[in-house]
Design a protein around this motif. Structure first.
Motif, mmCIF file in Angstrom:
data_model
loop_
_atom_site.group_PDB
_atom_site.id
_atom_site.type_symbol
_atom_site.label_atom_id
_atom_site.label_comp_id
_atom_site.label_asym_id
_atom_site.label_seq_id
_atom_site.Cartn_x
_atom_site.Cartn_y
_atom_site.Cartn_z
ATOM 1 N N ARG A 6 -13.890 9.444 29.707
ATOM 2 C CA ARG A 6 -15.225 8.905 29.394
ATOM 3 C C ARG A 6 -15.160 8.250 28.024
ATOM 4 O O ARG A 6 -15.043 8.912 26.979
ATOM 5 C CB ARG A 6 -16.267 10.033 29.402
ATOM 6 N N ALA A 7 -15.197 6.920 28.017
ATOM 7 C CA ALA A 7 -15.110 6.154 26.774
ATOM 8 C C ALA A 7 -15.811 4.826 26.986
ATOM 9 O O ALA A 7 -16.039 4.406 28.123
ATOM 10 C CB ALA A 7 -13.656 5.939 26.357
ATOM 11 N N ASP A 8 -16.161 4.159 25.900
ATOM 12 C CA ASP A 8 -16.821 2.861 25.959
ATOM 13 C C ASP A 8 -16.173 1.899 24.975
ATOM 14 O O ASP A 8 -15.397 2.299 24.103
ATOM 15 C CB ASP A 8 -18.316 2.981 25.626
ATOM 16 N N THR A 15 -12.970 -1.739 20.357
ATOM 17 C CA THR A 15 -12.137 -1.535 21.553
ATOM 18 C C THR A 15 -11.106 -0.420 21.380
ATOM 19 O O THR A 15 -10.420 -0.067 22.332
ATOM 20 C CB THR A 15 -11.391 -2.833 21.907
ATOM 21 N N GLY A 16 -11.010 0.141 20.175
ATOM 22 C CA GLY A 16 -9.954 1.111 19.893
ATOM 23 C C GLY A 16 -10.002 2.343 20.768
ATOM 24 O O GLY A 16 -8.959 2.868 21.189
ATOM 25 N N HIS A 17 -11.210 2.849 21.080
ATOM 26 C CA HIS A 17 -11.331 4.057 21.886
ATOM 27 C C HIS A 17 -10.777 3.827 23.292
ATOM 28 O O HIS A 17 -10.018 4.650 23.807
ATOM 29 C CB HIS A 17 -12.798 4.491 21.972
ATOM 30 N N CYS A 21 -7.302 5.417 25.014
ATOM 31 C CA CYS A 21 -7.438 6.157 26.271
ATOM 32 C C CYS A 21 -6.545 5.556 27.361
ATOM 33 O O CYS A 21 -5.954 6.292 28.163
ATOM 34 C CB CYS A 21 -8.901 6.168 26.728
ATOM 35 N N ILE A 22 -6.447 4.227 27.398
ATOM 36 C CA ILE A 22 -5.553 3.583 28.359
ATOM 37 C C ILE A 22 -4.111 4.007 28.097
ATOM 38 O O ILE A 22 -3.343 4.291 29.032
ATOM 39 C CB ILE A 22 -5.695 2.053 28.293
ATOM 40 N N THR A 23 -3.736 4.071 26.823
ATOM 41 C CA THR A 23 -2.376 4.505 26.472
ATOM 42 C C THR A 23 -2.108 5.922 26.958
ATOM 43 O O THR A 23 -1.048 6.218 27.529
ATOM 44 C CB THR A 23 -2.178 4.426 24.950
ATOM 45 N N CYS A 35 -5.593 8.850 37.142
ATOM 46 C CA CYS A 35 -6.542 8.673 36.044
ATOM 47 C C CYS A 35 -7.746 7.836 36.476
ATOM 48 O O CYS A 35 -7.613 6.850 37.208
ATOM 49 C CB CYS A 35 -5.851 8.018 34.848
ATOM 50 N N TYR A 36 -8.904 8.236 35.978
ATOM 51 C CA TYR A 36 -10.177 7.626 36.345
ATOM 52 C C TYR A 36 -10.957 7.327 35.068
ATOM 53 O O TYR A 36 -11.164 8.212 34.245
ATOM 54 C CB TYR A 36 -11.000 8.571 37.224
ATOM 55 N N PHE A 37 -11.415 6.078 34.919
ATOM 56 C CA PHE A 37 -12.194 5.688 33.743
ATOM 57 C C PHE A 37 -13.672 5.587 34.125
ATOM 58 O O PHE A 37 -14.025 4.934 35.107
ATOM 59 C CB PHE A 37 -11.695 4.361 33.178
#
Length: 364
Positions: A6-8, A15-17, A21-23, A35-37
């Motif tokens: 859960r990120a925005d 865009t850092g968060h 999280c993608i990394t 993985c689920y965003f």
């Protein structure tokens, strides 16, 4: 193992968060994880990146606009809705996924949201760097310099594992792969190529100001300046126009996917004191940093204090000029690079995954 993120990403958040999280999601996927965003505010370009990497994506629905209240956390408005609304929407998605872990990376959310969203069998990872609100995390990650469990002793459960410090910095694999080459390149220091990277949105157009600065500082002798803009850069057209008419060699790149290579090939980087600080450190790149957000202020102070980067004051051309002249001396440029390279090895994401896997084993 199923992991829900859960990120925005927005003008306020940057865009850092999402990128870190993608990394981490990529690292989990490398060990068989799904993985689920789950996002409320995110540009289409980042949605495309998430999907292209084989992760699932869920867009949260619109809700009633945020209404400020006395019990709000400091950055509650960045969510766009009140936390109860977001918890209700997120929980509906979570119930369909039934993840083993939730990764929360959002300054607007705290223990109240976490209690509403996580199930009894689900574990929680919180990525934070503000230590300004309580969490019920099983693992808390703060990748910033100088952080320790002490910062969170009154904010997390006693049995929460706190992973603190740049050794856990979430960097894409290409940074570790180019680390040795980049460090080797700096054994013959010079100051000819400059890289400017001020983050995804650069809403204050610091990039444009820096182009003007180097146009006027003609005695510095730089051969080229490369400016990297994010896909959502607010002043992209203005920066490109300025570069096309500049009296110095300025190249503007947007939405790049080879940042590690660009950093490897530069002699000095000027950037925000955000998550890219750890990318530059991994490659041993000497840096000048600006604090562009509240969560970057302490990072900038600490990096400067430990002689890992030089902090400059935004819009202060005179002080910036002195710093650049200081770094024209080879020994000063070399010292920054060596100190930076000692800080980050580029394996942070793998270390976090190993801690999660170890946690799972202990729980059996």
């Amino acid at each position: 193992m199923k992991i829900a993120f859960r990120a925005d990403a927005s003008t306020e958040i940057g865009t850092g968060h999402i990128m870190r999280c993608i990394t981490l999601a990529d690292a989990f996927k490398g060990t068989g994880g799904q993985c689920y965003f789950i996002c409320r505010s995110i540009p289409q370009s980042l949605q495309d990146v998430i999907k292209s990497k084989g992760h699932s994506f869920f867009q949260l629905p619109h809700g009633p606009p945020f209404i400020a209240r006395e019990d709000d956390v400091a950055h509650a408005s960045w969510l766009g809705v009140n936390w109860e609304v977001d918890a209700l929407h997120t929980a509906a998605v979570i119930s369909g996924i039934e993840p083993d872990w939730i990764v929360l990376d959002h300054y607007a959310l705290d223990h109240r949201w976490e209690k509403q969203v996580r199930g009894p069998q689900c574990k929680l990872i919180v990525i934070d760097d503000l230590f300004d609100r309580p969490h019920i995390a099983d693992i808390l990650l703060d990748q910033n310099l100088g952080r320790s469990r002490e910062n969170y002793k009154d904010l997390v459960p006693r049995d929460c594992q706190v992973l603190a410090g740049p050794e856990f910095a979430l960097l894409r694999p290409e940074f570790e792969k180019m680390r040795a080459i980049s460090i080797e390149r700096r054994k013959k220091p010079k100051l000819e190529k400059l890289l400017i990277t001020m983050g995804g949105a650069d809403k204050d157009n610091v990039s444009g100001w820096l182009i003007d600065f180097f146009e006027e500082a003609t005695d510095l002798g730089l051969l080229s300046v490369t400016v990297v803009l994010g896909a959502s850069a607010a002043h992209a057209d203005s920066v490109k126009m300025k570069a096309s008419t500049s009296v110095i060699d300025v190249y503007v790149l947007q939405n790049v996917n080879n940042m590690a290579e660009l950093m490897k090939d530069t002699d000095l980087c000027i950037g925000a004191a955000g998550s890219t600080s750890w990318e530059r450190a991994c490659l041993g790149v000497p840096s000048i940093i600006f604090s562009l957000a509240d969560n970057q202020k302490q990072i900038a102070v600490d990096l400067d204090k430990h002689k890992i980067a030089k902090q400059a004051q935004l819009w202060d051309a005179a002080s910036l000029l002195e710093i650049v002249k200081h770094l024209r001396k080879a020994k000063n440029l070399t010292r920054l690079g060596i100190n930076a390279a000692k800080l980050v090895d580029g394996l942070g994401a793998q270390k976090v995954v190993e801690h999660v896997e170890s946690y799972n084993v202990k729980a059996i």
